[in-house]
Design a protein around this motif. Structure first.
Motif, PDB file in Angstrom:
ATOM      1  N   SER A 177      30.083  39.261  35.874  1.00 45.22           N
ATOM      2  CA  SER A 177      31.416  39.123  36.465  1.00 45.22           C
ATOM      3  C   SER A 177      32.457  40.013  35.791  1.00 45.22           C
ATOM      4  CB  SER A 177      31.870  37.659  36.384  1.00 45.22           C
ATOM      5  OG  SER A 177      31.045  36.822  37.168  1.00 45.22           O
ATOM      6  N   THR A 178      32.438  40.072  34.465  1.00 48.62           N
ATOM      7  CA  THR A 178      33.466  40.841  33.752  1.00 48.62           C
ATOM      8  C   THR A 178      33.272  42.338  33.912  1.00 48.62           C
ATOM      9  OG1 THR A 178      33.797  39.095  32.102  1.00 48.62           O
ATOM     10  CG2 THR A 178      34.486  41.322  31.501  1.00 48.62           C
ATOM     11  N   VAL A 179      32.059  42.823  33.658  1.00 47.56           N
ATOM     12  CA  VAL A 179      31.868  44.275  33.561  1.00 47.56           C
ATOM     13  C   VAL A 179      31.723  44.975  34.905  1.00 47.56           C
ATOM     14  CG1 VAL A 179      30.841  44.064  31.277  1.00 47.56           C
ATOM     15  CG2 VAL A 179      29.361  44.081  33.281  1.00 47.56           C
ATOM     16  N   THR A 180      31.290  44.284  35.951  1.00 39.65           N
ATOM     17  CA  THR A 180      31.084  44.954  37.241  1.00 39.65           C
ATOM     18  C   THR A 180      32.313  44.902  38.137  1.00 39.65           C
ATOM     19  OG1 THR A 180      30.177  42.966  38.327  1.00 39.65           O
ATOM     20  CG2 THR A 180      28.615  44.415  37.187  1.00 39.65           C
ATOM     21  N   SER A 181      33.345  44.170  37.727  1.00 36.77           N
ATOM     22  CA  SER A 181      34.529  44.041  38.582  1.00 36.77           C
ATOM     23  C   SER A 181      35.177  45.386  38.873  1.00 36.77           C
ATOM     24  CB  SER A 181      35.548  43.108  37.909  1.00 36.77           C
ATOM     25  OG  SER A 181      35.877  43.580  36.617  1.00 36.77           O
ATOM     26  N   VAL A 182      35.150  46.291  37.896  1.00 35.10           N
ATOM     27  CA  VAL A 182      35.806  47.588  38.065  1.00 35.10           C
ATOM     28  C   VAL A 182      35.012  48.526  38.976  1.00 35.10           C
ATOM     29  CG1 VAL A 182      34.679  48.734  36.111  1.00 35.10           C
ATOM     30  CG2 VAL A 182      37.037  49.371  36.748  1.00 35.10           C
ATOM     31  N   LEU A 183      33.774  48.163  39.302  1.00 31.76           N
ATOM     32  CA  LEU A 183      32.928  49.007  40.152  1.00 31.76           C
ATOM     33  C   LEU A 183      33.112  48.713  41.638  1.00 31.76           C
ATOM     34  CD1 LEU A 183      29.595  48.828  38.085  1.00 31.76           C
ATOM     35  CD2 LEU A 183      31.495  50.449  37.848  1.00 31.76           C
ATOM     36  N   ILE A 184      33.878  47.681  41.958  1.00 30.39           N
ATOM     37  CA  ILE A 184      34.108  47.295  43.354  1.00 30.39           C
ATOM     38  C   ILE A 184      35.417  47.929  43.826  1.00 30.39           C
ATOM     39  CG2 ILE A 184      34.284  45.388  44.983  1.00 30.39           C
ATOM     40  CD1 ILE A 184      31.644  45.482  43.413  1.00 30.39           C
ATOM     41  N   PRO A 185      35.379  48.861  44.785  1.00 33.21           N
ATOM     42  CA  PRO A 185      36.598  49.598  45.171  1.00 33.21           C
ATOM     43  C   PRO A 185      37.730  48.718  45.660  1.00 33.21           C
ATOM     44  CG  PRO A 185      34.628  50.678  46.035  1.00 33.21           C
ATOM     45  CD  PRO A 185      34.184  49.356  45.487  1.00 33.21           C
TER      46      PRO A 185
ATOM     47  N   LEU B  40      41.652  36.281  50.719  1.00 31.81           N
ATOM     48  CA  LEU B  40      41.900  37.113  49.534  1.00 31.81           C
ATOM     49  C   LEU B  40      41.778  38.601  49.860  1.00 31.81           C
ATOM     50  CD1 LEU B  40      40.214  35.416  46.441  1.00 31.81           C
ATOM     51  CD2 LEU B  40      42.607  36.023  46.713  1.00 31.81           C
ATOM     52  N   SER B  41      40.788  38.950  50.675  1.00 31.81           N
ATOM     53  CA  SER B  41      40.613  40.363  51.033  1.00 31.81           C
ATOM     54  C   SER B  41      41.838  40.892  51.767  1.00 31.81           C
ATOM     55  CB  SER B  41      39.356  40.537  51.889  1.00 31.81           C
ATOM     56  OG  SER B  41      39.491  39.868  53.136  1.00 31.81           O
ATOM     57  N   ILE B  42      42.434  40.051  52.609  1.00 28.86           N
ATOM     58  CA  ILE B  42      43.641  40.452  53.327  1.00 28.86           C
ATOM     59  C   ILE B  42      44.806  40.616  52.355  1.00 28.86           C
ATOM     60  CG2 ILE B  42      45.347  39.737  55.059  1.00 28.86           C
ATOM     61  CD1 ILE B  42      43.073  38.254  56.489  1.00 28.86           C
ATOM     62  N   VAL B  43      44.961  39.638  51.474  1.00 28.00           N
ATOM     63  CA  VAL B  43      46.061  39.668  50.516  1.00 28.00           C
ATOM     64  C   VAL B  43      45.958  40.878  49.598  1.00 28.00           C
ATOM     65  CG1 VAL B  43      46.910  38.526  48.425  1.00 28.00           C
ATOM     66  CG2 VAL B  43      46.626  37.211  50.528  1.00 28.00           C
ATOM     67  N   ILE B  44      44.747  41.165  49.112  1.00 32.49           N
ATOM     68  CA  ILE B  44      44.556  42.300  48.208  1.00 32.49           C
ATOM     69  C   ILE B  44      44.819  43.609  48.928  1.00 32.49           C
ATOM     70  CG2 ILE B  44      42.819  43.561  46.875  1.00 32.49           C
ATOM     71  CD1 ILE B  44      41.617  40.847  46.137  1.00 32.49           C
ATOM     72  N   ARG B  45      44.434  43.677  50.190  1.00 31.57           N
ATOM     73  CA  ARG B  45      44.686  44.892  50.964  1.00 31.57           C
ATOM     74  C   ARG B  45      46.191  45.103  51.164  1.00 31.57           C
ATOM     75  NH1 ARG B  45      41.805  48.306  54.092  1.00 31.57           N
ATOM     76  NH2 ARG B  45      42.875  49.341  55.813  1.00 31.57           N
ATOM     77  N   VAL B  46      46.921  44.011  51.377  1.00 37.50           N
ATOM     78  CA  VAL B  46      48.360  44.101  51.639  1.00 37.50           C
ATOM     79  C   VAL B  46      49.154  44.317  50.350  1.00 37.50           C
ATOM     80  CG1 VAL B  46      50.388  42.831  52.459  1.00 37.50           C
ATOM     81  CG2 VAL B  46      48.240  42.725  53.744  1.00 37.50           C
ATOM     82  N   TYR B  47      48.818  43.558  49.295  1.00 33.29           N
ATOM     83  CA  TYR B  47      49.621  43.585  48.073  1.00 33.29           C
ATOM     84  C   TYR B  47      49.069  44.489  46.984  1.00 33.29           C
ATOM     85  CZ  TYR B  47      52.335  39.656  49.862  1.00 33.29           C
ATOM     86  OH  TYR B  47      53.158  38.862  50.604  1.00 33.29           O
ATOM     87  N   GLY B  48      47.799  44.885  47.096  1.00 29.81           N
ATOM     88  CA  GLY B  48      47.228  45.757  46.078  1.00 29.81           C
ATOM     89  C   GLY B  48      47.205  45.108  44.715  1.00 29.81           C
ATOM     90  N   ILE B  49      47.657  45.856  43.687  1.00 31.73           N
ATOM     91  CA  ILE B  49      47.587  45.354  42.316  1.00 31.73           C
ATOM     92  C   ILE B  49      48.586  44.227  42.056  1.00 31.73           C
ATOM     93  CG2 ILE B  49      46.741  47.542  41.417  1.00 31.73           C
ATOM     94  CD1 ILE B  49      49.542  48.170  40.460  1.00 31.73           C
TER      95      ILE B  49
END
Length: 480
Positions: free
Chosen positions: A423-431, A18-27
Motif C-alpha cells: 500500500s505505501t510504496v506502490t501508491s506513487v505508481l498509480i497515475p 473518490l475517483s470523481i473527487v480526485i479528478r475534480v480536486y486533484g492534490i
C-alpha cells in the motif's frame, strides 16, 4: 449472493465517488473532499446495515467508538511528528544533513546519491511528499543539467523518498499501518528491514551501475543551494547530537511518543542555541532583531510557531525556501481528519458483518503462508488503484486481513509489514492516485515516464512475497 453484492456496495460507491473527487480536486482532495466522501459512504453503509443486515444504531455506534478509541495514541504520534518535523527544520538539523549530503554529488554517482539523499531526508522528515517537493525538485534540476533523463532522475528520487516514507518512525503511513495492525511502531520498523533492505540494496546497485552506463553531459554548480543553507543556518556538527540521541532512544526501544517528544524538545533547545535569528524570523519579528540578540519572548514565540504552525524562512533562493517551509502539528490535521472518517467507515462495515462477507471472498486464496501474504500485497495494490489513496488502502487492507492473520496464528507484524510493502510504496505508481498525481505534478514528470525506474517501489512487493514464501523469520503459533 445478495449479501455479497450489498456488502460490496459501500466500497464500490466509495471508489467511484473518490475517483470523481480526485479528478475534480486533484492534490487538494485530501483537504476535505475525500473526507466528505468517506462520511457519505459511511451513511450508505449505515442504511444497508440497518435495513438489510438488521444491525442497530447502538451496535454500529459502539464499534465506531471502539475503533476511534484504538487510534488515540497514533493520533498523538501523528501530531508529535508534525511537531518534530517543524523543530528539526528550524533548528538546522535537516538543513545540515542536506548541506553535507549535497557535497558529494558528481555525474557518475548522481543517481545513487539522489536516491540516498532522498532516503535520508525522507527518514528524517517522515514525509515522501515533503522530500519530493523540496530536495526532489532541486535534484531534478541537477539531473537535467547533467544530462540524465527525467525518468531515471525521478525514479531515483522516488525510490529513496518512499524508502524513507516506509521506514521512518516519523511517517504517518508507518504509524498508521503499525497501529491498525496492533504492532508496536519500532517492532514494525525492525521487521520491515527483512524485506526492505534487500529491495533497497538492489535498487542502489542498479542506480550505481546506471550512473556509469547512462549517458550524461555537463555539470551544475550546486553552490546556490548550499550557500543559501549555510548563510541562513549555523550548520554546526554539534546538531548531529539530536539525531544521535534520537537513534539511541530508538535503539533502547523507548515508546514512540517519548522519543518524538524528547527529540523535539532537544531540537528546540538546539534551535535557541544555534539558530536564534531563524527563530526570530519564524516568530514574525526577524527584521526588527537583525544584528541583535533576540529576546526570550521572541525565541519562545519562534519555537512555538515552529512546533504548531506554518513557517516561512527566506534564504534568498526559492528552492531552499520551499525546503525550509514546514506546517508543524497543524500540517497533520488533514491526515488525522481522514483517518477518523475512514475509521467510521470501517467500523460500520465491521459491526454489520459486511467486512466479513467481503473477506470471505478471498479466504480460499489465503490457505498458505505465501498465498496469504501475496493476497495482502495484491490487495494493497488493488486498493491503491481503486480507492486512489494510500491511507485508505492501508486501512481497508488492515480491516480485511486482520482477523485472518489472527485466526491463522500469525504475528500482527507480518500483516503490518505486508501492508507497507504494498500500500505505501506502490501508491506513487498509480497515475490517478493522490500520490501519483502529486509527485508527477511536483516533479513535472508523467507517472508512466518514471514508473519503470522506481525500482524500490516495484521490488518491495516482490521481495515481500518471495521472503514470505521462504518462511524466513515468520512464526506461527501452534493451534490448540
Amino acid at each position: 449472493m445478495l449479501k455479497y453484492i450489498l456488502s460490496i456496495t459501500p466500497v464500490a460507491f466509495l471508489i467511484v465517488f473518490l475517483s470523481i473527487v480526485i479528478r475534480v480536486y486533484g492534490i487538494d482532495a485530501l483537504s476535505g473532499p475525500s473526507q466528505l466522501v468517506l462520511i457519505v459512504s459511511t451513511g450508505i453503509a449505515v442504511l444497508i446495515a440497518i435495513l438489510y443486515f438488521h444491525s442497530t444504531w447502538k451496535e454500529l455506534e459502539g464499534e465506531i467508538n471502539r475503533s476511534i478509541g484504538s487510534i488515540g495514541s497514533p493520533i498523538v504520534i501523528l501530531l508529535l511528528i508534525g511537531l518534530l518535523s517543524g523543530t528539526w527544520m528550524v533548528s538546522g538539523i535537516v538543513p545540515m544533513l542536506i548541506y553535507y549530503g549535497m557535497q558529494i554529488i558528481n555525474p557518475h554517482v548522481f543517481l545513487i546519491t539522489s536516491c540516498l539523499i532522498s532516503a535520508i531526508v525522507s527518514v528524517m522528515t517522515g514525509s515522501s511528499w515533503t522530500t519530493v517537493a523540496t530536495i526532489g525538485v532541486a535534484l531534478m534540476g541537477i539531473g537535467k543539467a547533467e544530462g540524465f533523463s527525467d525518468g531515471w532522475t525521478a525514479g531515483a528520487i522516488l525510490s529513496g523518498a518512499y524508502f524513507g516514507d516506509k521506514m521512518s518512525p516519523l511517517s504517518d503511513t508507518t504509524v498508521l499501518a503499525s497501529s491498525l495492525c496492533g504492532t508496536p511502531l519500532f517492532t514494525h520498523i525492525k521487521y520491515m528491514t527483512i524485506t526492505t533492505v534487500p529491495a533497497f540494496t538492489i535498487t542502489l546497485i542498479i542506480f550505481l551501475v546506471a550512473g556509469f552506463l547512462v549517458p550524461s553531459t555537463g555539470a551544475i554548480d550546486t553552490s546556490l543551494f548550499t550557500t543559501a543553507l549555510s548563510s541562513k543556518f549555523n550548520l554546526s556538527l554539534w546538531l548531529l547530537l539530536v539525531p544521535i540521541a534520537t537513534g539511541w532512544m530508538i535503539y533502547r526501544k523507548m515508546p514512540a511518543i517519548i522519543v518524538l517528544f524528547v527529540s523535539s524538545l532537544l531540537a528546540v533547545i538546539f534551535a535557541v542555541i544555534f539558530q536564534p535569528q531563524v527563530l526570530a524570523e519564524v516568530s514574525g519579528v526577524g527584521k526588527r532583531v537583525v544584528g541583535s540578540i533576540p529576546s526570550a519572548v521572541v525565541l519562545f514565540k519562534g519555537a512555538m510557531v515552529s512546533g504548531f504552525g506554518s513557517t516561512a524562512i527566506d534564504s534568498g533562493f526559492k528552492p531552499v525556501n520551499d525546503l525550509l517551509a514546514t506546517r508543524g502539528m497543524a500540517g497533520m490535521l488533514n491526515t488525522v481528519w481522514i483517518i477518523l472518517c475512514a475509521i467510521c467507515f470501517g467500523g460500520v462495515l465491521k459491526a454489520s458483518g459486511m467486512l466479513a462477507n467481503i473477506v470471505s471472498l478471498v479466504i480460499p486464496l489465503t490457505k498458505t503462508r505465501g498465498g496469504l501474504v501475496a493476497s495482502t500485497v495484491f490487495s494493497g495494490i488493488f486498493f491503491n488503484a481503486t480507492a486512489a489513496d494510500q491511507f485508505l488502502s492501508i486501512m481497508l487492507n488492515a480491516s480485511m486481513f486482520g482477523e485472518i492473520y489472527k485466526k491463522e496464528g500469525y504475528e500482527p507484524r507480518l500483516l503490518s509489514r505486508s501492508i507497507e510493502d504494498s500500500s505505501t510504496v506502490t501508491s506513487v505508481l498509480i497515475p490517478w492516485s493522490t500520490c501519483g498525481m502529486t509527485q508527477s505534478t511536483v516533479l513535472n514528470v508523467p507517472t508512466l515516464t518514471y514508473l519503470p525506474y522506481c525500482f524500490f517501489n516495484i521490488l518491495a512487493p516482490i521481495t515481500s512475497i518471495i521472503i514470505a514464501a521462504t518462511g524466513f523469520k515468520i512464526y506461527r503459533k501452534v493451534k490448540s
